[in-house]
Write a protein that holds these residues in place. Sequence first.
Motif, PDB file in Angstrom:
ATOM      1  N   VAL A  83       0.858  -1.185   0.000  1.00  0.00           N
ATOM      2  CA  VAL A  83       0.000   0.000   0.000  1.00  0.00           C
ATOM      3  C   VAL A  83       0.895   1.237   0.000  1.00  0.00           C
ATOM      4  O   VAL A  83       2.058   1.186   0.419  1.00  0.00           O
ATOM      5  N   ASP A  84       0.373   2.352  -0.445  1.00  0.00           N
ATOM      6  CA  ASP A  84       1.142   3.600  -0.435  1.00  0.00           C
ATOM      7  C   ASP A  84       1.180   4.238   0.945  1.00  0.00           C
ATOM      8  O   ASP A  84       2.144   4.909   1.307  1.00  0.00           O
ATOM      9  N   ASP A  85       0.115   4.022   1.728  1.00  0.00           N
ATOM     10  CA  ASP A  85      -0.022   4.669   3.032  1.00  0.00           C
ATOM     11  C   ASP A  85      -0.499   3.612   4.028  1.00  0.00           C
ATOM     12  O   ASP A  85      -1.687   3.282   4.073  1.00  0.00           O
ATOM     13  N   VAL A  86       0.434   3.067   4.823  1.00  0.00           N
ATOM     14  CA  VAL A  86       0.087   1.988   5.748  1.00  0.00           C
ATOM     15  C   VAL A  86      -0.923   2.457   6.790  1.00  0.00           C
ATOM     16  O   VAL A  86      -1.936   1.800   7.054  1.00  0.00           O
ATOM     17  N   ALA A  87      -0.669   3.603   7.400  1.00  0.00           N
ATOM     18  CA  ALA A  87      -1.556   4.088   8.462  1.00  0.00           C
ATOM     19  C   ALA A  87      -2.960   4.369   7.925  1.00  0.00           C
ATOM     20  O   ALA A  87      -3.964   4.011   8.545  1.00  0.00           O
ATOM     21  N   GLY A  88      -3.025   5.014   6.756  1.00  0.00           N
ATOM     22  CA  GLY A  88      -4.324   5.309   6.178  1.00  0.00           C
ATOM     23  C   GLY A  88      -5.075   4.056   5.785  1.00  0.00           C
ATOM     24  O   GLY A  88      -6.298   3.938   6.014  1.00  0.00           O
ATOM     25  N   ALA A  89      -4.391   3.076   5.190  1.00  0.00           N
ATOM     26  CA  ALA A  89      -5.041   1.825   4.808  1.00  0.00           C
ATOM     27  C   ALA A  89      -5.500   1.061   6.040  1.00  0.00           C
ATOM     28  O   ALA A  89      -6.585   0.461   6.041  1.00  0.00           O
ATOM     29  N   ALA A  90      -4.700   1.088   7.103  1.00  0.00           N
ATOM     30  CA  ALA A  90      -5.086   0.405   8.333  1.00  0.00           C
ATOM     31  C   ALA A  90      -6.348   1.023   8.931  1.00  0.00           C
ATOM     32  O   ALA A  90      -7.259   0.305   9.378  1.00  0.00           O
ATOM     33  N   ARG A  91      -6.429   2.351   8.945  1.00  0.00           N
ATOM     34  CA  ARG A  91      -7.629   3.004   9.485  1.00  0.00           C
ATOM     35  C   ARG A  91      -8.856   2.650   8.656  1.00  0.00           C
ATOM     36  O   ARG A  91      -9.941   2.398   9.202  1.00  0.00           O
ATOM     37  N   LEU A  92      -8.710   2.618   7.339  1.00  0.00           N
ATOM     38  CA  LEU A  92      -9.847   2.311   6.469  1.00  0.00           C
ATOM     39  C   LEU A  92     -10.339   0.887   6.702  1.00  0.00           C
ATOM     40  O   LEU A  92     -11.555   0.649   6.807  1.00  0.00           O
ATOM     41  N   LEU A  93      -9.423  -0.079   6.792  1.00  0.00           N
ATOM     42  CA  LEU A  93      -9.840  -1.464   7.002  1.00  0.00           C
ATOM     43  C   LEU A  93     -10.476  -1.636   8.376  1.00  0.00           C
ATOM     44  O   LEU A  93     -11.414  -2.430   8.532  1.00  0.00           O
ATOM     45  N   ALA A  94      -9.983  -0.910   9.369  1.00  0.00           N
ATOM     46  CA  ALA A  94     -10.609  -0.971  10.688  1.00  0.00           C
ATOM     47  C   ALA A  94     -12.034  -0.416  10.635  1.00  0.00           C
ATOM     48  O   ALA A  94     -12.955  -0.979  11.239  1.00  0.00           O
ATOM     49  N   ARG A  95     -12.235   0.681   9.898  1.00  0.00           N
ATOM     50  CA  ARG A  95     -13.584   1.235   9.769  1.00  0.00           C
ATOM     51  C   ARG A  95     -14.506   0.279   9.018  1.00  0.00           C
ATOM     52  O   ARG A  95     -15.728   0.296   9.213  1.00  0.00           O
ATOM     53  N   ARG A  96     -13.928  -0.535   8.158  1.00  0.00           N
ATOM     54  CA  ARG A  96     -14.725  -1.509   7.405  1.00  0.00           C
ATOM     55  C   ARG A  96     -14.963  -2.796   8.187  1.00  0.00           C
ATOM     56  O   ARG A  96     -15.507  -3.760   7.652  1.00  0.00           O
ATOM     57  N   GLY A  97     -14.541  -2.827   9.440  1.00  0.00           N
ATOM     58  CA  GLY A  97     -14.898  -3.930  10.316  1.00  0.00           C
ATOM     59  C   GLY A  97     -13.882  -5.041  10.439  1.00  0.00           C
ATOM     60  O   GLY A  97     -14.176  -6.073  11.053  1.00  0.00           O
ATOM     61  N   LEU A  98     -12.667  -4.865   9.906  1.00  0.00           N
ATOM     62  CA  LEU A  98     -11.644  -5.887  10.043  1.00  0.00           C
ATOM     63  C   LEU A  98     -10.823  -5.650  11.307  1.00  0.00           C
ATOM     64  O   LEU A  98     -10.718  -4.534  11.809  1.00  0.00           O
ATOM     65  N   GLU A  99     -10.225  -6.730  11.823  1.00  0.00           N
ATOM     66  CA  GLU A  99      -9.396  -6.652  13.021  1.00  0.00           C
ATOM     67  C   GLU A  99      -7.997  -6.211  12.611  1.00  0.00           C
ATOM     68  O   GLU A  99      -7.295  -6.939  11.905  1.00  0.00           O
ATOM     69  N   VAL A 100      -7.577  -5.038  13.042  1.00  0.00           N
ATOM     70  CA  VAL A 100      -6.319  -4.443  12.593  1.00  0.00           C
ATOM     71  C   VAL A 100      -5.445  -4.103  13.792  1.00  0.00           C
ATOM     72  O   VAL A 100      -5.913  -3.518  14.777  1.00  0.00           O
ATOM     73  N   ASP A 101      -4.164  -4.477  13.705  1.00  0.00           N
ATOM     74  CA  ASP A 101      -3.160  -4.110  14.700  1.00  0.00           C
ATOM     75  C   ASP A 101      -2.096  -3.306  13.970  1.00  0.00           C
ATOM     76  O   ASP A 101      -1.235  -3.863  13.283  1.00  0.00           O
ATOM     77  N   ALA A 102      -2.151  -1.987  14.082  1.00  0.00           N
ATOM     78  CA  ALA A 102      -1.274  -1.112  13.315  1.00  0.00           C
ATOM     79  C   ALA A 102       0.000  -0.806  14.078  1.00  0.00           C
ATOM     80  O   ALA A 102      -0.034  -0.420  15.250  1.00  0.00           O
ATOM     81  N   GLY A 103       1.156  -0.988  13.413  1.00  0.00           N
ATOM     82  CA  GLY A 103       2.441  -0.621  13.980  1.00  0.00           C
ATOM     83  C   GLY A 103       3.021   0.572  13.253  1.00  0.00           C
ATOM     84  O   GLY A 103       2.329   1.260  12.486  1.00  0.00           O
ATOM     85  N   ASP A 104       4.307   0.828  13.477  1.00  0.00           N
ATOM     86  CA  ASP A 104       4.942   1.978  12.854  1.00  0.00           C
ATOM     87  C   ASP A 104       5.145   1.784  11.352  1.00  0.00           C
ATOM     88  O   ASP A 104       4.952   2.711  10.567  1.00  0.00           O
ATOM     89  N   ALA A 105       5.551   0.578  10.943  1.00  0.00           N
ATOM     90  CA  ALA A 105       5.893   0.339   9.541  1.00  0.00           C
ATOM     91  C   ALA A 105       4.931  -0.594   8.833  1.00  0.00           C
ATOM     92  O   ALA A 105       4.811  -0.550   7.605  1.00  0.00           O
ATOM     93  N   VAL A 106       4.259  -1.457   9.593  1.00  0.00           N
ATOM     94  CA  VAL A 106       3.331  -2.420   9.002  1.00  0.00           C
ATOM     95  C   VAL A 106       2.072  -2.482   9.848  1.00  0.00           C
ATOM     96  O   VAL A 106       2.049  -2.026  11.000  1.00  0.00           O
ATOM     97  N   ALA A 107       1.024  -3.035   9.279  1.00  0.00           N
ATOM     98  CA  ALA A 107      -0.209  -3.282  10.015  1.00  0.00           C
ATOM     99  C   ALA A 107      -0.612  -4.734   9.787  1.00  0.00           C
ATOM    100  O   ALA A 107      -0.552  -5.236   8.660  1.00  0.00           O
TER     101      ALA A 107
END
Length: 266
Positions: A83-107
Motif C-alpha cells: 500500500v502507499d499509506d500503511v496508516a491510512g489503509a489500516a484506518r480504512l480497514l478498521a472502519r470496514r470492520g476488520l481486526e487491525v493491529d497497526a504498527g509503525d511500519a506495518v499493520a
Amino acid sequence: MITGLDHVALAVRDLDAAVDGYRRLFGREPELQPGDGAKRAWFAFPNMALEVIAADGAGPAGDRVRARIDAAGEGLWLAAFAVDDVAGAARLLARRGLEVDAGDAVAWVQASGLTFVLTKAGARPTSPPVADEASAVAALDHIVVHSPNPDRAVGVYGAKFGLDLRLDRANEKWGARQLFFRCGEAVFEVGSSLKTPPTDGPDGFGGLAWRVNDPNAAQARMAAAGFDVSEVREGRKPGTKVFTVRNAPGGAPTLMITQNAEAVAT
C-alpha cells in the motif's frame, strides 16, 4: 488502496533446509536477513517475494513464528499487501470492520481466519539465477485461498480490501466456484466447493502457482534436483501448460505454469 502483493511468508522450523530446497526449486539465490528474533530468506521476483522465515532467539518476529508453528505447523503463514499509506489503509480497514493491529511500519490484519499484512510498497531486485534463466522460476502467477463461503469472500477481499474482482466462475464439472481478484501483477484466487453448502468456517491458504518460461526445461531441472514433479500437461485455462511439484519445501502446495500471449491477455 492496495497496489499489489508485496510478499508471501512461509513459516518453517529449519530455515537452512527450506532455503536449500527453494534455492533448488526456484533456481535462484536468496538474500538472507536475520533480526527481531527470526531468520529470513527472501526470494525476490518482479511481482512479489517469498519470505521463508524461522524463529531464531528472542524478539517479536520469532515469537510470532513460534506461535504460528505451534498452532498450525509449517506452511503458508500470511500474505502481505503493498500500500502507499500503511496508516491510512489500516484506518480504512478498521472502519470496514476488520481486526487491525497497526504498527509503525506495518499493520497486521485478521480476516476470515487468515493473517494479512499491510506494508509500504517497494521494489526489490530479482534474485539472481543459480541455473539457466530459462529453467528458473520467473514470477508468481497466483496465490490460492480456499474458502467455505464464496459470497463472504467477495465481501471481504473485494469490498473491504478493495481487490479488483475480475472473474467469478462456477464450474459444475469441477464442482468448484472460483473468484479471481487482480492484485498488482499477480492474481489472488479464491476457490470454494459447490458440493457442500456455505459455512462460517475459516478460509485457508491453498497454495502458490509460479510462472516458468520453459515448462519442459523447468520440469527437467527440478526433477534432476530431486523434486517429485508431474508430467507437463495442458492447464485448465486455454493456452497454459502446467506441472505439479508434489514435495515443495515447507509443505506449500505448488504448481508451475506457463501462459502463452493469448492466455496472458485474457
